[in-house]
Scaffold this motif. Sequence first.
Motif, mmCIF file in Angstrom:
data_model
loop_
_atom_site.group_PDB
_atom_site.id
_atom_site.type_symbol
_atom_site.label_atom_id
_atom_site.label_comp_id
_atom_site.label_asym_id
_atom_site.label_seq_id
_atom_site.Cartn_x
_atom_site.Cartn_y
_atom_site.Cartn_z
ATOM 1 N N SER A 158 0.828 -1.078 -0.017
ATOM 2 C CA SER A 158 -0.029 -0.058 -0.005
ATOM 3 C C SER A 158 0.906 1.411 0.052
ATOM 4 C CB SER A 158 -0.924 0.053 1.191
ATOM 5 O OG SER A 158 -0.178 0.181 2.432
ATOM 6 N N ILE A 217 -7.940 2.270 1.707
ATOM 7 C CA ILE A 217 -8.060 1.663 2.890
ATOM 8 C C ILE A 217 -8.375 2.498 3.901
ATOM 9 C CG2 ILE A 217 -6.547 0.475 4.842
ATOM 10 C CD1 ILE A 217 -4.402 -0.445 2.247
ATOM 11 N N LYS A 241 -4.564 0.694 -1.341
ATOM 12 C CA LYS A 241 -3.945 -0.606 -1.348
ATOM 13 C C LYS A 241 -3.530 -0.790 -2.897
ATOM 14 C CE LYS A 241 -5.050 -5.465 -0.953
ATOM 15 N NZ LYS A 241 -6.018 -6.553 -0.600
#
Length: 298
Positions: A59, A274, A295
């Motif tokens: 991420s 996220i 992500k």
Amino acid sequence: MRTNRWTISGGILLLLSTLLILVMGCNKDPYMPDGEATYYGQGDGRFGGNNEEQPLLGSIKIMTYNIHAGSPPAYPDSVDMPAIAKAIATANPDVVFLQEVDRGTNRNGYTGDQAKVLADSLKMNFIYYSAREYLRGFYGVAILSKYPLYTVRKYLLKLENESTEQRVLGTAYIDLPGRDSVMAAVTHLQHNSATNRLQQANDIAGILALSDAKVVFGADLNEQESATGFFNVFDQMLTRTCIGGNCPRTFNAQNPTSVIDYLAYRPATAFSVITHSVVAEHYASDHLPVIAELKFHR
């Protein structure tokens, strides 16, 4: 013959001097806002390099922050760069998109290079994109990154008339760990003309369409979520990290009532969100920093 030789030699010297002046003229101060000149500041690859053998990131954390030229609204005649740096460090982003960044302006008595000062403090790489001359210095936007920056470009956006300011889109590729990369793009759109903002959104759409790279984007768009015409264009080119009435307000920092600062990405399939939030820093600027973690989908 002696006189002729000196005349010829003098002519050659004059020609060489003229060529030198022309070359120097072409290599003007890279902070100048017209043309494609971009200030690098030798800060684009100091940290995070030699990362090809490292694992890919799962991420990436991105932030956008209008720093108000480092001037706290409660103390308009001062500059507090440590407070800006602390606000950024609190969220620990991988990439930061900055707006209202000064270099050498002498605004409030501060003559420094704000992008470099922040990058040095945070141990990040930086690129500064001048938009216009201001108070014998320059005013613009910047990108900070934990990882090296390369293939830097600055694009002039539509200038509507004499009452509007020159605005720019700055882009750079980020050399991520594990032989991976993403394009970062930063801008700050016109504050006093909705028609100009729409023109600038169309400019950005055309620029980003030139590449099929994954893009992360941060901006002060100076446009509220209710601007349907604007976001009909914007949302076709980028996916916002938060959409709808529940997005945290970003302006003004002291009493947030609206969203005008945005993070986004493209293509829509490259990432998923996220988290999306603001940093509760109400002193350093008139905008709140916005942070999102994305992500990767590879």
